[in-house]
Design an enzyme around this catalytic site. Structure first.
Site, PDB file in Angstrom:
ATOM      1  N   HIS A 231      53.087  17.534 -66.982  1.00 26.13           N
ATOM      2  CA  HIS A 231      53.373  18.217 -65.775  1.00 26.13           C
ATOM      3  C   HIS A 231      52.526  18.610 -65.145  1.00 26.13           C
ATOM      4  O   HIS A 231      52.393  19.786 -64.492  1.00 26.13           O
ATOM      5  CB  HIS A 231      54.421  19.296 -66.245  1.00 26.13           C
ATOM      6  CG  HIS A 231      55.492  18.871 -67.146  1.00 26.13           C
ATOM      7  ND1 HIS A 231      56.431  19.787 -67.928  1.00 26.13           N
ATOM      8  CD2 HIS A 231      56.157  17.683 -67.285  1.00 26.13           C
ATOM      9  CE1 HIS A 231      57.106  19.046 -68.455  1.00 26.13           C
ATOM     10  NE2 HIS A 231      57.248  17.837 -68.249  1.00 26.13           N
TER      11      HIS A 231
HETATM   12  C1  LIG Z   1      54.712  10.586 -69.989  1.00 21.58           C
HETATM   13  C2  LIG Z   1      55.568  11.394 -69.247  1.00 21.58           C
HETATM   14  C3  LIG Z   1      56.578  12.106 -69.646  1.00 21.58           C
HETATM   15  C4  LIG Z   1      57.302  12.861 -68.588  1.00 21.58           C
HETATM   16  N1  LIG Z   1      58.506  13.441 -69.103  1.00 21.58           N
HETATM   17  C5  LIG Z   1      59.157  14.180 -68.028  1.00 21.58           C
HETATM   18  C6  LIG Z   1      60.520  14.460 -68.374  1.00 21.58           C
HETATM   19  O1  LIG Z   1      61.074  14.089 -69.082  1.00 21.58           O
HETATM   20  N2  LIG Z   1      61.236  15.085 -67.486  1.00 21.58           N
HETATM   21  C7  LIG Z   1      60.511  15.659 -66.450  1.00 21.58           C
HETATM   22  O2  LIG Z   1      61.204  16.141 -65.507  1.00 21.58           O
HETATM   23  N3  LIG Z   1      59.401  15.249 -65.958  1.00 21.58           N
HETATM   24  C8  LIG Z   1      58.760  14.460 -66.670  1.00 21.58           C
HETATM   25  N4  LIG Z   1      57.343  14.043 -66.531  1.00 21.58           N
HETATM   26  C9  LIG Z   1      56.791  14.558 -65.349  1.00 21.58           C
HETATM   27  C10 LIG Z   1      57.390  13.886 -64.000  1.00 21.58           C
HETATM   28  O3  LIG Z   1      57.710  12.431 -64.442  1.00 21.58           O
HETATM   29  C11 LIG Z   1      56.294  13.910 -62.832  1.00 21.58           C
HETATM   30  O4  LIG Z   1      55.643  15.139 -62.716  1.00 21.58           O
HETATM   31  C12 LIG Z   1      56.760  13.436 -61.480  1.00 21.58           C
HETATM   32  O5  LIG Z   1      57.477  12.028 -61.814  1.00 21.58           O
HETATM   33  C13 LIG Z   1      55.703  13.267 -60.393  1.00 21.58           C
HETATM   34  O6  LIG Z   1      55.915  12.785 -59.404  1.00 21.58           O
HETATM   35  P1  LIG Z   1      55.038  12.494 -58.373  1.00 21.58           P
HETATM   36  O7  LIG Z   1      55.776  11.867 -57.123  1.00 21.58           O
HETATM   37  O8  LIG Z   1      54.343  13.767 -58.114  1.00 21.58           O
HETATM   38  O9  LIG Z   1      53.877  11.583 -58.762  1.00 21.58           O
HETATM   39  P2  LIG Z   1      54.066  10.040 -59.356  1.00 21.58           P
HETATM   40  O10 LIG Z   1      55.720   9.722 -59.590  1.00 21.58           O
HETATM   41  O11 LIG Z   1      53.261   9.801 -60.567  1.00 21.58           O
HETATM   42  O12 LIG Z   1      53.994   9.054 -58.158  1.00 21.58           O
HETATM   43  C14 LIG Z   1      52.587   8.792 -57.764  1.00 21.58           C
HETATM   44  C15 LIG Z   1      52.433   7.382 -57.427  1.00 21.58           C
HETATM   45  O13 LIG Z   1      51.388   7.282 -56.450  1.00 21.58           O
HETATM   46  C16 LIG Z   1      50.743   6.040 -56.907  1.00 21.58           C
HETATM   47  N5  LIG Z   1      49.288   6.255 -56.443  1.00 21.58           N
HETATM   48  C17 LIG Z   1      48.304   7.457 -56.883  1.00 21.58           C
HETATM   49  N6  LIG Z   1      47.122   7.055 -55.991  1.00 21.58           N
HETATM   50  C18 LIG Z   1      47.570   6.034 -55.198  1.00 21.58           C
HETATM   51  C19 LIG Z   1      46.650   5.559 -54.353  1.00 21.58           C
HETATM   52  N7  LIG Z   1      45.312   6.105 -54.085  1.00 21.58           N
HETATM   53  N8  LIG Z   1      46.872   4.581 -53.557  1.00 21.58           N
HETATM   54  C20 LIG Z   1      48.312   3.930 -53.796  1.00 21.58           C
HETATM   55  N9  LIG Z   1      49.101   4.504 -54.776  1.00 21.58           N
HETATM   56  C21 LIG Z   1      48.670   5.395 -55.384  1.00 21.58           C
HETATM   57  C22 LIG Z   1      50.873   6.063 -58.470  1.00 21.58           C
HETATM   58  O14 LIG Z   1      50.526   4.934 -58.800  1.00 21.58           O
HETATM   59  C23 LIG Z   1      52.015   6.525 -58.543  1.00 21.58           C
HETATM   60  O15 LIG Z   1      53.042   5.067 -58.490  1.00 21.58           O
HETATM   61  C24 LIG Z   1      56.711  13.200 -67.478  1.00 21.58           C
HETATM   62  C25 LIG Z   1      55.408  12.664 -67.089  1.00 21.58           C
HETATM   63  C26 LIG Z   1      54.961  11.714 -67.724  1.00 21.58           C
HETATM   64  C27 LIG Z   1      53.620  11.039 -67.468  1.00 21.58           C
END
Ligand SMILES: Cc1cc2nc3c(=O)[nH]c(=O)nc-3n(C[C@H](O)[C@H](O)[C@H](O)COP(=O)(O)OP(=O)(O)OC[C@H]3O[C@@H](n4cnc5c(N)ncnc54)[C@H](O)[C@@H]3O)c2cc1C
Length: 550
Positions: free
Chosen positions: A471
């Site tokens: 997280h």
């Molecule tokens: C293994 C795991 C288990 C988890 N379990 C849970 C759970 O059960 N419940 C829960 O609530 N949360 C869980 N989490 C946490 C939650 O899923 C994440 O905190 C949340 O999805 C993050 O969302 P975000 O939009 O911030 O980033 P992300 O969903 O990670 O999206 C970021 C995106 O940006 C893209 N990206 C990054 N840099 C670039 C770039 N320079 N150029 C183009 N694209 C780029 C990435 O490839 C990615 O697709 C878990 C996370 C993981 C990894």
């Protein structure tokens, strides 16, 4: 390809998928999504079968596969930090547990950071807007949003013992940890729909993409730099297998997540000016908070052997897996149709805290996140950890090369308060499992084990075995102090036409798994970007263990 857009979204992950849908709903808005990872291939069971959740964590195919620097308080171990690198982002590889956090998390954001529009009353309507809770709507849940939520059955008999045990230990069973009262234990809703993972891209992008020519999604496109004219963001440079390209937009929105968004800002000259100059990067805005304030949840497993052969252990046998796979594929049921994190809860580990500081997930099997199980066979476990830690870390680029991974340091276990809470967490876990409800089931304690009794021994175990709950957050925090990176409108301070919308904007991490809060942030941001009137505040009451005195 067209090089001019209204909105360029960097990162088609969890929050990025929300924005891709909402911003392109008006056919007049031209929207580009740049996603570094692959598409979330429909036929790849590893990201769609709920119980297959360990597979993407063991390869780099859909995963950035970060590691922290050696953590000084964790025996100098590098702690693994998977992140989704795929359309849908981390929602394609996460545990599918749906937790909103405590209402008081948002009250704290509002009260302590001057973010009045982010109090619980103004976040709740957005949670409701994006949900379809299949169990049914009520004052706390929606029934017509894109993201489907399943409430699990908790059919394994170990769940019965668990719910009885928490009550025998004196803790409440609450109807719904995402409803009126988070404190206590309940079933945990799941991001699963018709027995498939319901990732953010499935919820928000796939249903609309064919009908919206104004929405362009480019996968395997790594954004390497935000382009500025003076302090105005005007475009993005990105690389694909075909080379480097530039695209231009009226507004650039970073949705790369808590590691990659600060990395991209720093690469583009937005960050700590002295540190950027040392790497030869021209400074656009000297914002010292970029990449600082990193927060996470550290967790570990408290595991027991089970005396009766009732756990999910047989499902791990190789010769049962083809049957379980086929049962899921053709009947959409069985052991593969759930994430197995079906229940858990939140309690206060001491009387000083205002609201719960410890989270528990109960599993009817003893297993690590990577899928390995102790050789003792039948078992069960609690995943446990502190939720509101005062530990802070950072994300800092080490070079101006966008393909070099940044330095990530969490500083887990570095504060007296976190260490105190860890001792509470292990003791409370043991207290729950020692209740009569588990007498006929509880075998030997496998982890931490009988040798971990004193506070020092417990903390030694945490340092050796603790893992990230995955997280990471808070690295471009919202607010108005010297270290804040974005304002309440998610616009990056000191520059124009640039926002951050993802887990990095939280000022404090929320109490529980953070996917639902990220989706709520995406929904609120969409209204801000489009200039819509924000949804009216919702006066649904919420539980406070300590009532204010006049
Ligand atoms: C293994 C795991 C288990 C988890 N379990 C849970 C759970 O059960 N419940 C829960 O609530 N949360 C869980 N989490 C946490 C939650 O899923 C994440 O905190 C949340 O999805 C993050 O969302 P975000 O939009 O911030 O980033 P992300 O969903 O990670 O999206 C970021 C995106 O940006 C893209 N990206 C990054 N840099 C670039 C770039 N320079 N150029 C183009 N694209 C780029 C990435 O490839 C990615 O697709 C878990 C996370 C993981 C990894």
């Amino acid at each position: 390809m067209n090089t001019n857009y209204d909105y360029i979204i960097v990162g088609g992950g969890s929050a990025g998928s929300v924005l891709a849908n909402r911003l392109s709903a008006d056919a007049g808005n031209k929207v580009l999504v740049l996603e570094a990872g692959r598409p979330d291939y429909r036929l790849d069971f590893r990201i769609h079968m709920p119980a297959a959740l360990t597979y993407p964590l063991q390869s780099r195919f859909y995963n950035w596969w970060y590691e922290s620097d050696p953590e000084p308080f964790m025996n100098n171990r590098r702690i693994y930090q998977p992140r989704g690198k795929v359309l849908g982002g981390s929602s394609c590889i996460n545990g599918m547990i749906y937790i909103r956090g405590n209402a008081l998390d948002y009250e704290k954001w509002a009260r302590e950071k001057g973010l009045e529009d982010w109090d619980y009353a103004h976040c709740l309507p957005y949670f409701k807007r994006f949900e379809t809770r299949l169990f049914g709507a009520n004052a706390y849940h929606g029934d017509s949003g894109p993201l489907k939520l399943t409430t699990p059955e908790c059919a394994n008999p170990l769940f019965d013992a668990f719910f009885k045990a928490v009550q025998q230990a004196g803790y409440p069973v609450t109807e719904d940890v995402n409803g009126f009262q988070q404190e206590g234990f309940s079933k945990f809703d799941q991001n699963i729909y018709k027995s498939r993972r319901h990732n953010a891209a499935r919820a928000y992008i796939h249903p609309v993409k064919k009908q919206r020519p104004n929405l362009v999604i480019k996968t395997q496109a790594l954004a390497t730099k935000i382009l500025f004219e003076g302090n105005k963001a005007v475009g993005v440079e990105f690389t694909t297998k075909g080379g480097t390209q530039k695209v231009y937009g009226k507004e650039i929105i970073c949705c790369g997540g808590a590691i990659n968004s600060p990395q991209l800002l720093q690469l583009s000259g937005v960050g700590n000016g002295d540190e950027l100059q040392q790497l030869g990067i021209d400074v656009v805005a000297d914002l010292k908070g970029v990449g600082e304030n990193l927060q996470d949840h550290l967790e570990l497993y408290v595991q027991y052997a089970c005396k009766k052969p009732v756990s999910m252990y047989p499902a791990l046998k190789w010769y049962r897996q083809p049957f379980i796979g086929l049962q899921w594929l053709f009947l959409r049921k069985g052991a593969a149709a759930t994430n197995h994190f079906e229940a858990g809860g939140f309690i206060r580990g001491n009387d000083e805290v205002e609201y719960p500081n410890l989270q528990f997930h109960f599993l009817p099997i003893a297993i690590r996140y990577d899928g390995s199980a102790p050789r003792e066979g039948h078992g069960f476990q609690l995943h446990v950890g502190p939720m509101n830690s005062d530990v802070r870390g950072h994300v800092k680029i080490k070079s101006s090369d966008p393909t070099h991974y940044p330095s990530i340091l969490f500083n887990y276990l570095s504060t007296p308060n976190e260490r105190k809470e860890w001792v509470e967490a292990i003791k409370k876990s043991r207290e729950i499992v020692s209740q009569p409800a588990f007498d006929e089931l509880r075998g030997k304690e496998l982890a931490p084990g009988s040798q971990a009794q004193t506070d020092e021994q417990i903390l030694d175990f945490v340092a050796r075995e603790g893992e990230s709950a995955y997280h990471p957050s808070c690295t471009c925090k919202m607010g108005y102090d010297d270290m804040a990176v974005v304002g309440a409108d998610l616009k990056v301070h000191e520059v124009e036409n640039l926002r951050v919308v993802d887990a990095s904007v939280m000022p404090y991490i929320t109490n529980g798994n953070i996917y639902a809060p990220v989706m709520m942030i995406g929904e609120k941001a969409a209204d801000m970007i489009l200039g819509n009137t924000p949804l009216a505040g919702d006066s649904a009451p919420f539980y406070k263990a300590k009532q204010e005195t006049a």
